[in-house]
Write a protein that holds these residues in place. Structure first.
Motif, mmCIF file in Angstrom:
data_model
loop_
_atom_site.group_PDB
_atom_site.id
_atom_site.type_symbol
_atom_site.label_atom_id
_atom_site.label_comp_id
_atom_site.label_asym_id
_atom_site.label_seq_id
_atom_site.Cartn_x
_atom_site.Cartn_y
_atom_site.Cartn_z
ATOM 1 N N THR A 128 -23.310 13.658 24.911
ATOM 2 C CA THR A 128 -23.413 14.853 25.754
ATOM 3 C C THR A 128 -23.613 16.079 24.866
ATOM 4 O O THR A 128 -23.697 15.957 23.638
ATOM 5 N N TYR A 129 -23.718 17.246 25.480
ATOM 6 C CA TYR A 129 -23.922 18.465 24.694
ATOM 7 C C TYR A 129 -22.656 18.830 23.908
ATOM 8 O O TYR A 129 -21.538 18.552 24.345
ATOM 9 N N ALA A 177 -26.391 16.580 19.236
ATOM 10 C CA ALA A 177 -27.465 15.749 18.688
ATOM 11 C C ALA A 177 -27.109 15.134 17.342
ATOM 12 O O ALA A 177 -27.447 13.974 17.073
ATOM 13 N N THR A 178 -26.422 15.888 16.489
ATOM 14 C CA THR A 178 -26.134 15.356 15.148
ATOM 15 C C THR A 178 -25.233 14.134 15.232
ATOM 16 O O THR A 178 -25.494 13.112 14.589
ATOM 17 N N ASP A 197 -33.354 8.979 17.103
ATOM 18 C CA ASP A 197 -33.896 10.324 16.978
ATOM 19 C C ASP A 197 -34.444 10.787 18.322
ATOM 20 O O ASP A 197 -35.618 11.093 18.460
ATOM 21 N N ILE A 198 -33.564 10.800 19.315
ATOM 22 C CA ILE A 198 -33.969 11.173 20.675
ATOM 23 C C ILE A 198 -33.303 12.512 20.985
ATOM 24 O O ILE A 198 -32.115 12.685 20.676
ATOM 25 N N PRO A 199 -34.037 13.452 21.571
ATOM 26 C CA PRO A 199 -33.398 14.746 21.877
ATOM 27 C C PRO A 199 -32.144 14.544 22.734
ATOM 28 O O PRO A 199 -32.146 13.687 23.629
ATOM 29 N N ILE A 200 -31.143 15.349 22.463
ATOM 30 C CA ILE A 200 -29.874 15.185 23.186
ATOM 31 C C ILE A 200 -30.070 15.421 24.685
ATOM 32 O O ILE A 200 -29.391 14.802 25.513
ATOM 33 N N SER A 201 -31.063 16.254 25.031
ATOM 34 C CA SER A 201 -31.320 16.506 26.460
ATOM 35 C C SER A 201 -31.792 15.223 27.169
ATOM 36 O O SER A 201 -31.609 15.070 28.370
#
Ligand code: URA
Length: 269
Positions: free
Chosen positions: A234-235, A203-204, A213-217
């Motif tokens: 991706t994660y 996410a960072t 500012d969107i959740p990485i999921s």
């Protein structure tokens, strides 16, 4: 241009985080702060020994970021390596984040092919990277290497870099000020390498590169654009170490990225 008031405020905040409770009365704040900062920036004997074989950081010429995407790409490997080296030396002497300067063993610039089609962007160095001066060499790094190899690539084919070039103490997330301070270096690196594709790990990296500012999921598995470059988020491999089930998602994201890059996996992939 760096805003001196912003830098002074950041320095005061960093000093506060580093445990400085008060500054001497009567001393102009900026002066007192810069004295503390100068002390914090004094290299440790280990740093001095390590830098003995490197060019003197203070001799680094000021880096002016190229105005991508309109500036012409550097043509030869030698030109790109030299331009990266200018930023590398500037980073090695960077005084912008006093807390990080006071606690880092060394800066961690980036590694890989200066003409890579694909860059992997992480968050910040951890303890292993801080000790070795290379990004993604610890446990998360070993997993990243496996991911790269599963993509039929080698670490030397791609370029690996981080949003921050210094390790945040206790691996805390970068502050917005620290990310802003390092932004010029990141943009400079990407302007020189000009990858066609960037893979944001976590996410960072995604938030800092894209300003989203969107959740990485939610963001993962989708293509975004940064200055004409295609970005897959991706994660982070460190997340995968804690959540192995998410490896399946990362592999789906990598396959999408490889398809877009025109890289074929064998039938089993
Ligand atoms: N995590 C990151 O984001 N970067 C590194 O270099 C190592 C771990």
């Amino acid at each position: 241009m760096a805003d001196p008031r912003r830098i002074a405020r950041q320095r005061l905040e960093s000093l506060q985080r580093a445990g400085v409770k008060s500054l001497k009365k009567g001393k102009p704040v900026a002066k007192a702060a810069s004295a503390k900062v100068a002390a914090a920036e004094k290299p440790s004997p280990a740093t001095t020994a390590r830098q003995a074989n490197s060019p003197a950081p203070t001799a680094a010429p000021a880096y002016v970021p190229p105005a991508a995407p309109t500036s012409p790409a550097l043509k030869t490997k030698a030109e790109r390596e030299a331009a990266l080296d200018v930023i590398r030396r500037q980073v090695a002497a960077c005084p912008r984040c006093p807390e990080l300067c006071a606690t880092r063993k060394q800066t961690v610039f980036g590694v890989g092919n200066s003409k890579a089609r694909l860059c992997f962007l992480g968050e910040a160095p951890g303890a292993d990277e801080d000790a070795q001066g290379e990004p993604f060499v610890g446990r998360a790094g070993q997993l990243l290497t496996k991911i790269i190899e599963a993509c039929t690539l080698k670490r030397e084919d791609v370029y690996i870099l981080n949003v921050l070039k210094c390790r945040p103490p206790n691996n805390r997330p970068p502050t917005p000020e620290e990310s802003a301070n390092c932004r010029e270096y990141l943009e400079g690196q990407l302007d020189i390498i000009r990858p066609e594709f960037i893979c944001c790990l976590g996410a960072t990296a995604a938030k800092q590169l894209l300003g989203l500012d969107i959740p990485i999921s939610k963001l993962r598995g989708t293509f975004q654009t940064y200055r004409g470059m295609r970005v897959m988020c991706t994660y982070h491999p460190a997340y995968l170490l804690r959540n192995p089930d998410a490896k399946r998602d990362v592999w789906e994201d990598m396959k999408k990225l490889l398809r877009e890059m025109g890289i074929e996996l064998d039938k089993k992939g």
